[in-house]
Scaffold this active site. Structure first.
Site, mmCIF file in Angstrom:
data_model
loop_
_atom_site.group_PDB
_atom_site.id
_atom_site.type_symbol
_atom_site.label_atom_id
_atom_site.label_comp_id
_atom_site.label_asym_id
_atom_site.label_seq_id
_atom_site.Cartn_x
_atom_site.Cartn_y
_atom_site.Cartn_z
ATOM 1 N N HIS A 183 88.324 36.234 -23.382
ATOM 2 C CA HIS A 183 87.526 37.118 -24.230
ATOM 3 C C HIS A 183 88.250 37.305 -25.559
ATOM 4 O O HIS A 183 89.393 36.882 -25.702
ATOM 5 C CB HIS A 183 87.341 38.485 -23.551
ATOM 6 C CG HIS A 183 88.640 39.220 -23.405
ATOM 7 N ND1 HIS A 183 89.489 39.017 -22.328
ATOM 8 C CD2 HIS A 183 89.268 40.105 -24.215
ATOM 9 C CE1 HIS A 183 90.579 39.766 -22.477
ATOM 10 N NE2 HIS A 183 90.460 40.437 -23.625
ATOM 11 N N HIS A 236 91.710 36.578 -31.243
ATOM 12 C CA HIS A 236 92.276 35.481 -30.465
ATOM 13 C C HIS A 236 91.828 35.590 -29.014
ATOM 14 O O HIS A 236 91.355 36.639 -28.581
ATOM 15 C CB HIS A 236 93.810 35.495 -30.540
ATOM 16 C CG HIS A 236 94.407 36.694 -29.893
ATOM 17 N ND1 HIS A 236 94.493 37.920 -30.543
ATOM 18 C CD2 HIS A 236 94.929 36.887 -28.653
ATOM 19 C CE1 HIS A 236 95.040 38.802 -29.721
ATOM 20 N NE2 HIS A 236 95.309 38.212 -28.570
#
Length: 188
Positions: A44, A130
């Site tokens: 995620h 990220h």
């Protein structure tokens, strides 16, 4: 000792994106030995880490986030590189990065502000979107940034996916997957 449940808001990645990351990064495990590799279904992009909170505080954040993002449009992101956080010789985090996309930063700002309005104390560091792939360098030698540049599959062929929703996740340590989506916020 009882572990408290943690919550966080994140961009939910489509399963196809998770599978591509897992396949491409799985091939790098021998070259880059990290202690803990993230289970592929848990990939995620974190928008706001809440930690723990009362039921009322979580419910308030859900209402505020839903209202904040209700008119936001779906958008594309491209995974375009692999990199690390921490000391270059012995990094803490191995991650996949995405091309800079203003709509991702807007989504993050809306979610972040809604969570602050729900009285959560959030990390004020600049947003660095990220996808965490692995944690804690476990190699017998130093991590090689050059080897990463030479083997990074996303540098030559970025993977594009559609961001369709933000999600409130609850953590369940010791389970796979560790993160359970408890609320979803679809984008138009």
């Amino acid at each position: 000792m009882e572990r408290k449940t943690h919550y966080f808001y994140a961009v939910k990645l489509p399963d196809e994106a998770k599978k591509v990351i897992n396949e491409k990064c799985g091939k790098l495990r021998e070259l880059f030995p990290f202690k803990r590799w993230v289970y592929w279904e848990d990939y995620h992009i974190t928008l706001a880490f809440l930690g723990n909170g009362s039921k009322n505080q979580i419910e308030e954040s859900v209402k505020l986030v839903a209202d904040a993002v209700k008119n936001e449009q779906s958008f594309q992101l491209a995974i375009n590189k692999l990199d690390v956080f921490g000391r270059t010789s012995s990094p803490r985090i191995f991650w996949a990065g995405v091309e800079k996309e203003k709509r991702l930063f807007r989504l993050r700002d809306l979610v972040f502000e809604a969570c602050e309005n729900a009285r959560f104390q959030l990390d004020k560091r600049p947003f660095s979107p990220h996808i965490t792939i692995a944690r804690k360098w476990d190699g017998s030698g130093e991590f090689s940034k050059q080897a990463l540049l030479e083997t990074d599959p996303f540098l030559k062929e970025p993977f594009v996916f559609q961001v369709k929703e933000a999600v409130l996740y609850q953590t369940h340590m010791g389970r796979k997957p560790s993160y359970e989506a408890i609320e979803a916020f679809p984008l138009k």
